[in-house]
Write a protein that holds these residues in place. Structure first.
Motif, PDB file in Angstrom:
ATOM      1  N   HIS A 234       8.186  11.121  -6.147  1.00 58.18           N
ATOM      2  CA  HIS A 234       8.413  12.137  -6.805  1.00 58.18           C
ATOM      3  C   HIS A 234       7.488  13.208  -7.059  1.00 58.18           C
ATOM      4  N   ALA A 235       6.233  12.971  -7.390  1.00 61.23           N
ATOM      5  CA  ALA A 235       5.034  13.948  -7.283  1.00 61.23           C
ATOM      6  C   ALA A 235       4.799  14.301  -6.305  1.00 61.23           C
ATOM      7  N   ARG A 236       4.461  13.771  -5.149  1.00 61.73           N
ATOM      8  CA  ARG A 236       4.468  14.202  -3.568  1.00 61.73           C
ATOM      9  C   ARG A 236       5.348  15.136  -3.400  1.00 61.73           C
ATOM     10  N   VAL A 237       6.979  14.772  -3.344  1.00 62.70           N
ATOM     11  CA  VAL A 237       7.643  16.010  -3.028  1.00 62.70           C
ATOM     12  C   VAL A 237       7.837  17.258  -3.890  1.00 62.70           C
ATOM     13  N   TYR A 238       7.552  17.102  -5.227  1.00 60.71           N
ATOM     14  CA  TYR A 238       7.293  18.275  -6.111  1.00 60.71           C
ATOM     15  C   TYR A 238       6.214  19.003  -5.757  1.00 60.71           C
ATOM     16  N   HIS A 239       5.125  18.613  -5.182  1.00 60.71           N
ATOM     17  CA  HIS A 239       4.037  19.302  -4.902  1.00 60.71           C
ATOM     18  C   HIS A 239       4.235  19.931  -3.544  1.00 60.71           C
ATOM     19  N   ASP A 325      -6.574   9.578 -11.089  1.00 56.58           N
ATOM     20  CA  ASP A 325      -6.312  10.876 -10.291  1.00 56.58           C
ATOM     21  C   ASP A 325      -4.828  10.587  -9.987  1.00 56.58           C
ATOM     22  N   GLU A 326      -4.354   9.529  -9.970  1.00 55.56           N
ATOM     23  CA  GLU A 326      -2.670   9.466  -9.953  1.00 55.56           C
ATOM     24  C   GLU A 326      -2.061   9.789 -11.110  1.00 55.56           C
ATOM     25  N   VAL A 327      -2.622   9.522 -12.291  1.00 53.72           N
ATOM     26  CA  VAL A 327      -2.086  10.342 -13.640  1.00 53.72           C
ATOM     27  C   VAL A 327      -1.868  11.804 -13.475  1.00 53.72           C
ATOM     28  N   LYS A 328      -3.095  12.338 -13.158  1.00 54.82           N
ATOM     29  CA  LYS A 328      -3.440  13.762 -13.093  1.00 54.82           C
ATOM     30  C   LYS A 328      -2.190  14.175 -11.965  1.00 54.82           C
ATOM     31  N   TYR A 329      -2.173  13.743 -11.003  1.00 54.37           N
ATOM     32  CA  TYR A 329      -1.225  14.141 -10.112  1.00 54.37           C
ATOM     33  C   TYR A 329       0.190  14.153 -10.450  1.00 54.37           C
ATOM     34  N   ILE A 330       0.616  13.087 -10.974  1.00 53.75           N
ATOM     35  CA  ILE A 330       2.065  12.889 -11.509  1.00 53.75           C
ATOM     36  C   ILE A 330       2.358  13.945 -12.634  1.00 53.75           C
ATOM     37  N   ARG A 331       1.337  13.923 -13.472  1.00 50.90           N
ATOM     38  CA  ARG A 331       1.627  14.781 -14.784  1.00 50.90           C
ATOM     39  C   ARG A 331       2.232  16.264 -14.523  1.00 50.90           C
ATOM     40  N   ASN A 332       3.174  16.528 -15.330  1.00 48.69           N
ATOM     41  CA  ASN A 332       3.743  17.833 -15.140  1.00 48.69           C
ATOM     42  C   ASN A 332       4.599  18.329 -13.843  1.00 48.69           C
ATOM     43  N   THR A 333       5.057  17.087 -13.245  1.00 48.81           N
ATOM     44  CA  THR A 333       5.708  17.496 -11.988  1.00 48.81           C
ATOM     45  C   THR A 333       7.147  17.637 -12.216  1.00 48.81           C
ATOM     46  N   SER A 334       7.504  18.226 -13.207  1.00 51.83           N
ATOM     47  CA  SER A 334       9.095  18.510 -13.269  1.00 51.83           C
ATOM     48  C   SER A 334       9.179  19.877 -14.296  1.00 51.83           C
ATOM     49  N   ASP A 335      10.060  20.728 -13.670  1.00 52.42           N
ATOM     50  CA  ASP A 335      10.259  21.897 -14.440  1.00 52.42           C
ATOM     51  C   ASP A 335      11.248  21.904 -15.385  1.00 52.42           C
ATOM     52  N   PHE A 336      12.111  20.586 -15.522  1.00 52.05           N
ATOM     53  CA  PHE A 336      12.950  20.355 -16.521  1.00 52.05           C
ATOM     54  C   PHE A 336      13.097  18.845 -16.646  1.00 52.05           C
ATOM     55  N   PHE A 337      13.580  18.305 -17.951  1.00 50.93           N
ATOM     56  CA  PHE A 337      13.773  16.958 -18.251  1.00 50.93           C
ATOM     57  C   PHE A 337      15.469  16.845 -18.029  1.00 50.93           C
ATOM     58  N   GLY A 338      15.445  15.961 -16.587  1.00 54.71           N
ATOM     59  CA  GLY A 338      16.867  15.669 -16.163  1.00 54.71           C
ATOM     60  C   GLY A 338      17.380  14.514 -16.992  1.00 54.71           C
TER      61      GLY A 338
END
Length: 510
Positions: A234-239, A325-338
């Motif tokens: 999810h984070a990779r696709v978001y970025h 690094d993974e924690v930082k990469y994943i955090r905040n990778t969503s513009d809304f809570f689905g």
């Protein structure tokens, strides 16, 4: 000729509902939410459940498609989704249903196997599939219906599943490759995206039970592998989307989690403390890495799984931790809570407590070791004050939805929330689903209360689903559609149910 009184009532509902206001109070709160809070209403579907055309356009075999062939006895009506609602050949019908309702958005998914018949890092895109999805998006926009495009909704290409699916870290590359091709073709047309639907159900049901494909039962290890790989994918696709395809900063992207509201069996101090910890673990393992201030899995989850793993003779914790690094990469990778919400559930702390009056669907054995044992997830009978729907595992208890919304507000600093799935079904094939109208009315009231009186940051509400479709392990025995689908008709004709007229009225569709 005499008609049964039920038929006369049904005839009146289906012919007069569009001319007479039957739900003025609900309509009034919808108008207030729309006008004062810019609230949007829509409806949802998923590719595997509605598209059909399973062997057309070079479509590759899928995990769920193979499951229904290999294990027909596990589907109550021994059905499959080979034809389903045949939406692949009925685009105009689907658009007309959306126009009838008057909704402002339509959440749908793309079939990974249809778009990429050879899905593992191959660029061979089906031109027929591209044409179908382009036409769908274009027709939605032409009718002022916002497309919300979802990349993954439970099903995946069988070839990807055979390599381990979400338990194999290689899927991160495969999923990003699929997403890149989708973005290359549709990012200029779509501004709202969902990466993954119900990450929790995907992991706990598909990899924590042998009752769902890919038919493995390694809950104590596989579920955690799934969660980890899914968060990173999810984070990779978001970025990727934000850095390459959203240069004008118009688009938003999120992930959907299904959150039931969990209650204890008593209000004792011990049970209240237990349920507080349980919610933190069950909700937090999926949502904290993205939405919490510090990211990462909840400490209580890491400690619990490590402790139980050691007691069970494992050399290391069954939960592989995220790196800094993974924690930082994943955090905040969503513009809304689905959010996907259907019901509330009672659970108890002690697995040896007697289970009484359990609904058949809720009765399952908890293995040790397993994700469910780690979470201490033991289902109790429903509270007698809760009103069940025809689908007995779903309670008509809107307070549960309000509680979830308040939990999200306080746990994650009141993020923007998109409720993209909330639904009520019947067990019989009918147009007269008036009980579901009461379900929707109550849940809309709960949303209104959460927004207006509690300050929850909710922006969208999507009903499940547009029409009766293939409901996964339930086949066609559960009918969740706002529209009735005639599965005996080769053309899969549809008719509006009572709930469709309800939506049409409250949204003031002309």
């Amino acid at each position: 000729m005499k008609f049964p009184i039920q038929n006369l009532i049904l005839f009146w509902i289906l012919t007069e509902a569009s001319n007479a206001e039957r739900y003025p109070e609900t309509k009034a709160i919808i108008q207030e939410l729309t006008q004062k809070y810019n609230f949007k209403f829509g409806v949802s579907s998923s590719a595997f459940q509605i598209e059909g055309a399973w062997n057309e356009s070079g479509t590759g075999e899928t995990m769920w498609g193979r499951y229904t062939i290999d294990y027909p006895e596990r589907i109550p009506d021994h059905s499959n989704a080979h034809v389903a609602c045949d939406s692949y050949h009925n685009l105009e019908r689907d658009i007309n249903m959306l126009k009838f309702l008057g909704v402002k958005f339509y959440r749908f998914s793309i079939s990974w196997a249809r778009l990429l018949p050879s899905p593992i890092l191959h660029d061979g895109v089906s031109q027929e599939a591209l044409k179908y999805y382009h036409n769908l998006i274009d027709q939605l926009k032409a009718n002022n219906i916002t497309p919300i495009l979802e990349l993954f909704h439970y099903d995946m290409p069988k070839s990807v599943s055979d390599l381990g699916g979400w338990t194999n870290a290689k899927i991160i590359k495969y999923f990003v490759h699929f997403a890149r091709i989708v973005f290359d073709n549709f990012a200029h047309k779509v501004d709202i995206w969902v990466t993954i639907n119900q990450s929790d159900n995907t992991c706990t049901l598909h990899y924590g039970s042998d009752l769902f494909p890919p038919v493995i039962d390694e809950s104590g290890v596989a579920v955690y592998l799934c969660i980890r790989n899914m968060l990173l994918a999810h984070a990779r696709v978001y970025h990727l989307y934000k850095n390459k395809y959203n240069l004008k900063n118009k688009g938003i992207m999120g992930i959907i989690t299904k959150l039931d509201w969990y209650d204890p069996t008593t209000n004792s101090t011990e049970d209240l403390e237990f349920i507080k910890t349980f919610r933190k673990m069950m909700y937090g393992i999926y949502s904290d890495p993205i939405f919490s201030e510090g990211g990462d899995y909840p400490e209580i989850v890491k400690e619990t799984v490590a402790k139980k793993s050691k007691q069970q003779g494992f050399h290391v914790s069954r939960l592989e931790l995220l790196t800094k690094d993974e924690v930082k990469y994943i955090r905040n990778t969503s513009d809304f809570f689905g959010l996907s919400y259907y019901t509330r559930v009672r659970i108890y702390k002690n697995p040896v407590e007697e289970k009484t009056n359990l609904e058949p669907q809720l009765e399952f054995k908890v293995k040790v070791p397993s994700f469910f044992d780690d979470m201490n997830y033991y289902v109790a009978s429903r509270d007698p004050t809760w009103k069940p729907t025809e689908i007995s595992r779903i309670m008509d208890s809107p307070e549960g939805l309000k509680n979830i919304l308040l939990y999200i507000k306080h746990a994650y600093n009141n993020p923007k929330v998109f409720i993209l799935e909330n639904g009520c079904g019947t067990l019989h094939d009918t147009l007269y689903n008036d009980g579901c109208i009461e379900y929707f009315k109550g849940h809309l009231n709960a949303i209104y209360d959460a927004v207006v009186n509690e300050g929850c940051n909710i922006h969208a509400y999507g009903m499940w689903g547009l029409m009766d479709n293939f409901e996964w392990e339930s086949g066609y025995t559960h009918r969740f559609g706002l529209f009735h689908t005639n599965f005996s008709d080769e053309k899969r004709s549809t008719k509006p149910k009572a709930t469709a007229y309800f939506v049409k009225e409250i949204l003031d569709a002309k």
